[in-house]
Design a protein around this motif. Structure first.
Motif, PDB file in Angstrom:
ATOM      1  N   SER A   9       0.833  -1.202   0.000  1.00  0.00           N
ATOM      2  CA  SER A   9       0.000   0.000   0.000  1.00  0.00           C
ATOM      3  C   SER A   9       0.869   1.253   0.000  1.00  0.00           C
ATOM      4  N   VAL A  84      -7.087  -3.614  -1.581  1.00  0.00           N
ATOM      5  CA  VAL A  84      -7.914  -3.989  -2.737  1.00  0.00           C
ATOM      6  C   VAL A  84      -8.267  -2.715  -3.493  1.00  0.00           C
ATOM      7  N   SER A 118      -6.477  -6.157   2.053  1.00  0.00           N
ATOM      8  CA  SER A 118      -7.224  -5.247   2.910  1.00  0.00           C
ATOM      9  C   SER A 118      -8.214  -4.465   2.060  1.00  0.00           C
ATOM     10  N   CYS A 119      -9.475  -4.524   2.432  1.00  0.00           N
ATOM     11  CA  CYS A 119     -10.473  -3.802   1.633  1.00  0.00           C
ATOM     12  C   CYS A 119     -11.481  -3.121   2.550  1.00  0.00           C
ATOM     13  N   GLY A 122     -15.539  -4.946  -0.580  1.00  0.00           N
ATOM     14  CA  GLY A 122     -15.655  -6.059  -1.531  1.00  0.00           C
ATOM     15  C   GLY A 122     -14.428  -6.229  -2.402  1.00  0.00           C
TER      16      GLY A 122
HETATM   17  C1  FMN Z   1      -8.160   3.309  -6.013  1.00  0.00           C
HETATM   18  C2  FMN Z   1      -8.871   2.594  -4.901  1.00  0.00           C
HETATM   19  C3  FMN Z   1      -9.743   1.562  -5.189  1.00  0.00           C
HETATM   20  C4  FMN Z   1     -10.402   0.881  -4.176  1.00  0.00           C
HETATM   21  N1  FMN Z   1     -11.206  -0.176  -4.496  1.00  0.00           N
HETATM   22  C5  FMN Z   1     -11.789  -0.880  -3.526  1.00  0.00           C
HETATM   23  C6  FMN Z   1     -12.579  -2.021  -3.830  1.00  0.00           C
HETATM   24  O1  FMN Z   1     -12.708  -2.451  -4.971  1.00  0.00           O
HETATM   25  N2  FMN Z   1     -13.188  -2.656  -2.790  1.00  0.00           N
HETATM   26  C7  FMN Z   1     -13.085  -2.226  -1.502  1.00  0.00           C
HETATM   27  O2  FMN Z   1     -13.671  -2.829  -0.623  1.00  0.00           O
HETATM   28  N3  FMN Z   1     -12.304  -1.179  -1.167  1.00  0.00           N
HETATM   29  C8  FMN Z   1     -11.662  -0.494  -2.140  1.00  0.00           C
HETATM   30  N4  FMN Z   1     -10.849   0.562  -1.820  1.00  0.00           N
HETATM   31  C9  FMN Z   1     -10.611   0.862  -0.387  1.00  0.00           C
HETATM   32  C10 FMN Z   1      -9.330   0.206   0.140  1.00  0.00           C
HETATM   33  O3  FMN Z   1      -9.132  -1.073  -0.394  1.00  0.00           O
HETATM   34  C11 FMN Z   1      -9.361   0.022   1.638  1.00  0.00           C
HETATM   35  O4  FMN Z   1      -9.675   1.224   2.284  1.00  0.00           O
HETATM   36  C12 FMN Z   1      -8.051  -0.530   2.172  1.00  0.00           C
HETATM   37  O5  FMN Z   1      -8.261  -1.073   3.439  1.00  0.00           O
HETATM   38  C13 FMN Z   1      -6.946   0.514   2.250  1.00  0.00           C
HETATM   39  O6  FMN Z   1      -5.738  -0.090   2.668  1.00  0.00           O
HETATM   40  P1  FMN Z   1      -4.410   0.767   2.943  1.00  0.00           P
HETATM   41  O7  FMN Z   1      -4.712   1.723   4.061  1.00  0.00           O
HETATM   42  O8  FMN Z   1      -3.370  -0.212   3.326  1.00  0.00           O
HETATM   43  O9  FMN Z   1      -4.085   1.467   1.652  1.00  0.00           O
HETATM   44  C14 FMN Z   1     -10.191   1.257  -2.813  1.00  0.00           C
HETATM   45  C15 FMN Z   1      -9.312   2.313  -2.519  1.00  0.00           C
HETATM   46  C16 FMN Z   1      -8.654   2.974  -3.544  1.00  0.00           C
HETATM   47  C17 FMN Z   1      -7.667   4.071  -3.204  1.00  0.00           C
END
Ligand code: FMN
Length: 206
Positions: A9, A84, A118-119, A122
């Motif tokens: 990330s 994710v 991590s998402c 979904g």
């Molecule tokens: C460009 C982008 C696309 C994302 N797509 C999804 C997604 O498809 N599904 C989802 O649940 N979260 C999605 N998210 C949210 C992140 O996956 C989620 O907040 C994650 O836990 C962030 O992890 P990090 O703090 O390590 O970056 C997306 C975030 C970004 C920036």
């Protein structure tokens, strides 16, 4: 024994990091050293498919990928973590792994690995499947947990409240430690890594 945990990330201390830290703490409790390797915020170019790495055993783009490939030689196991993004692994770690695995697969072979995703909501299992494919084409034993290795949240505080996700991370760490110890004992007992056959490359061209 040491496990390197890659945070794919751009958020140094974000959700993926929170999940990886839980795995790392459990590994440490089980006597395994850990290092977190941050991919950071700088762009990582994708694979250019030039094939230079087949000759030189490193990427022509001399960046964090080559740096990691060297460090990886000192590790016994790996966790690759990614947020994710649009139901897939993030673009940064995808570029990183495409280039790394293209030339360094042989160095990573027979070392256990696991993916952590991590998402917010979904796409976790699609991203998880994507990352696991790097290991299963590289003779790397895949370490599992009690659920697919995913946590949910938009920030670290929410991730810490995903109790089942956190439990899954701890179990993953414990399982990785167990497998590393089994491999170590196997080596001491004289269990050999299988000898590969010459590659029967078949490109479906008749
Ligand atoms: C460009 C982008 C696309 C994302 N797509 C999804 C997604 O498809 N599904 C989802 O649940 N979260 C999605 N998210 C949210 C992140 O996956 C989620 O907040 C994650 O836990 C962030 O992890 P990090 O703090 O390590 O970056 C997306 C975030 C970004 C920036």
């Amino acid at each position: 024994m040491k496990v390197i945990l890659v945070n794919g990330s751009p958020h140094k201390n974000g959700c993926t990091y929170t999940a990886l830290t839980e795995v790392a703490t459990e590994l440490q409790k089980n006597g395994i050293d850990t290092d977190i390797f941050q991919l950071g915020k700088d762009a990582i170019p994708g694979c250019g498919g030039c094939g230079v790495c087949f000759e030189t055993h490193k990427c022509k783009v001399d960046d964090i990928v080559n740096e990691f490939a060297e460090i990886a030689k000192t590790a016994d196991g790996f966790i690759f973590g990614s947020p994710v993004h649009f139901a897939a692994a993030g673009g940064k770690i995808t570029s990183f792994m495409d280039r790394l695995f293209f030339f360094a697969r042989g160095d990573l072979a027979n070392k256990p690995a696991a993916a952590v995703v991590s998402c917010r909501r979904g796409g976790a299992s699609a991203a998880f499947d994507q990352l696991n494919k790097y290991f299963t084409i590289s003779n790397m034993p895949v370490v599992s947990s009690q659920y697919w290795n995913q946590v949910h949240g938009s920030n670290p505080e929410q991730v810490r409240k995903d109790l089942e996700g956190m439990q899954t991370m701890r179990r993953l760490g414990a399982n990785m430690a167990w497998l590393l110890k089994c491999i170590e004992s196997g080596k001491k007992a004289g269990v050999k890594i299988p000898e590969p056959e010459p590659w029967a490359q078949t490109d479906f061209i008749r």
